[in-house]
Enzyme design. Sequence first.
Site, PDB file in Angstrom:
ATOM      1  N   CYS A  63       0.843  -1.188   0.000  1.00  0.00           N
ATOM      2  CA  CYS A  63       0.000   0.000   0.000  1.00  0.00           C
ATOM      3  C   CYS A  63       0.886   1.249   0.000  1.00  0.00           C
ATOM      4  O   CYS A  63       2.114   1.162   0.001  1.00  0.00           O
ATOM      5  CB  CYS A  63      -0.939  -0.001   1.202  1.00  0.00           C
ATOM      6  SG  CYS A  63      -0.096   0.065   2.800  1.00  0.00           S
ATOM      7  N   CYS A  69      -5.676  15.640 -10.993  1.00  0.00           N
ATOM      8  CA  CYS A  69      -6.947  15.335 -11.648  1.00  0.00           C
ATOM      9  C   CYS A  69      -7.927  16.489 -11.495  1.00  0.00           C
ATOM     10  O   CYS A  69      -8.802  16.687 -12.353  1.00  0.00           O
ATOM     11  CB  CYS A  69      -7.538  14.046 -11.082  1.00  0.00           C
ATOM     12  SG  CYS A  69      -7.863  14.084  -9.300  1.00  0.00           S
ATOM     13  N   HIS A 112     -11.342  11.408  -6.433  1.00  0.00           N
ATOM     14  CA  HIS A 112     -10.834  11.546  -7.796  1.00  0.00           C
ATOM     15  C   HIS A 112     -11.828  12.345  -8.623  1.00  0.00           C
ATOM     16  O   HIS A 112     -13.036  12.139  -8.538  1.00  0.00           O
ATOM     17  CB  HIS A 112     -10.600  10.163  -8.421  1.00  0.00           C
ATOM     18  CG  HIS A 112     -10.028  10.217  -9.806  1.00  0.00           C
ATOM     19  ND1 HIS A 112      -8.793  10.766 -10.078  1.00  0.00           N
ATOM     20  CD2 HIS A 112     -10.531   9.816 -11.003  1.00  0.00           C
ATOM     21  CE1 HIS A 112      -8.558  10.680 -11.375  1.00  0.00           C
ATOM     22  NE2 HIS A 112      -9.611  10.116 -11.961  1.00  0.00           N
TER      23      HIS A 112
END
Length: 605
Positions: free
Chosen positions: A86, A226, A552
């Site tokens: 992770c 993003c 996101h």
Amino acid sequence: MSSNSAADGTRPLRLPPPCSHLAAYRSCGGAAGGGGLRSLHRCLRRRPPLGRPEVRREPGEVPRCASCHGGGPRLYACLACAAVSCLHHAPDHASAPGHEIAVDVDRAELFCAACRDQVYDHDFDAAVVIALTTPAASRPPPPQPGSRAKRPRRVEYRPWAPDAPERAVIGRRSSPLIVREGNASSSSTITTANSTAAAAAATSCATSSAPLPWGLRGLNNLGNTCFMNSVLQALLHTPLLRNYFLSDRHNRMVCQQKSRKKAYSKERSNARDATMGLQFCLACDLDAMYSAVFSGDRKPYSPAKFLYSWWRYASNLANYQQHDAHEFFICMLDGIHEKEHDPCKRPNHVSSGECCIAHRVFSGTLRSDVTCTMCGFTSTTYDPCVDISLDLDSKQDPMKVTGSKLHMNGGEANSMFASQTCGTSTLMECLERFTRPEKLGADQKLFCQHCQVRQESLKQMSIRKIPLVTCFHIKRFEHSSMRKMSRKVDQYLHFPFSLDLAPYLSSSILRARYGNRVFASSGDDLDASIESISNLELFAVVTHSGKLDAGHYLTYLRFNSQWYRCDDAWITCVSERVVRASQAYMLFYVQKILYYKASENVVIS
């Protein structure tokens, strides 16, 4: 990413040095068994629903971190030993020499665990393209052991050729087929085809080989950018902004020459300080981005120079953290306004949104009426705006108190479908709440000019002037200073593709309040010329998925009644159902008179 020296004489963009760990991995023959990083295409596949690349895995396999056995928002597979880690344990795994470079399991992006940043490699990008374009990438997974696989049905191939009667029917009822490569603008390339095979190849949007509309190009994620890519995609395809920059209304060379002349005309003591601020221009970088996006190149574009200029303009946001897309939208329009506005114009032009291209496109006017509850005296103010922020359903009393603007919506949800437990809101309901009279609290009494004392009052907002492009900002992030907590509102919002703002205009509000009576103070807003065009068409939706700290952004764009999903560098064709089911955060509507829709039936004279 690559950078070229600016042709206008300014200093070239200084990019950070390449990752030394990636260079060491390549020099040591990383993945050399099959031709370097390009050979990793055998380990990648296309995700079935939307076509995004990911690391190939067995059916039913759920990747987990080898250290904490947790899923996490990001998992990385080491290219040396294939160990999955992770984001927190990847640096520990990278302490071993040669294990620094990994690949994102769900996004197929290179990641340096030692540098804790994304890295880019041309060979790996080529491997991703190969994995997406080869037929094996879209094959279904192999059957489970022990299950009986269905034998494909054999169909004998029979060649066909039309006979004389069929040729006569085709000749009477056929016309040349118009194949548009791009949008409906005059700059798009138009070809004719008479064969059935060419028509099927050019008009099928569901296939991966179908050409994308002209100017639709992916934007590379430069590290938690993003939020920037999603807003840029919406702005790049805003009709008025697109026409402005593509018609060379903002020339980069001319802009830099004007900047030098202004700097040289100042005193020598201040000239140096002036030139330091003239080395970057958001409008110039946006003009360069328009040229690159609409050049016909289909490779994903890296807006590195624009990001660098935006960092210089907003130095407090110059980091690789995730920022708010709406905050970036406002900051970007302010940067264009500072460079584009004409100080020679009269002040009333500035207030009406005619000082720069950003305000000419997005600027509107809101009307605020504050009415005294004792004598009925109404005080009216007009405020310019570039967007309209709307609250979701707060489940509170409709006559809400302005002093407590924090709206807490139901319970937390993990997805947009589970969020329906919090209720469903519509865009029309949000606009109705926005224009509904609200009672100001007892601690917010305003001074009444008629009573000459502070009185309780009612406040009502309305839209006096609709901008050419209307941006609705949905308040999904709530911050409470008293409770010292922040959360995201995962509530489903139903929004129409065609919207009529007539019920929410100042003229409609005044007619509902006063009837046929006309007052001197409201005569201007009752004029039909103020209403402009109230029918709008949706062309872009910026959405936010995930949680507040791990989310996101992506954008849905509408081209000729077809929707496209712009997820950073990846662009796919989606249906209207996918767009309606998304968590809308910013909605971009354009006046219907400016929305050119391609004709379904093209007649050739």
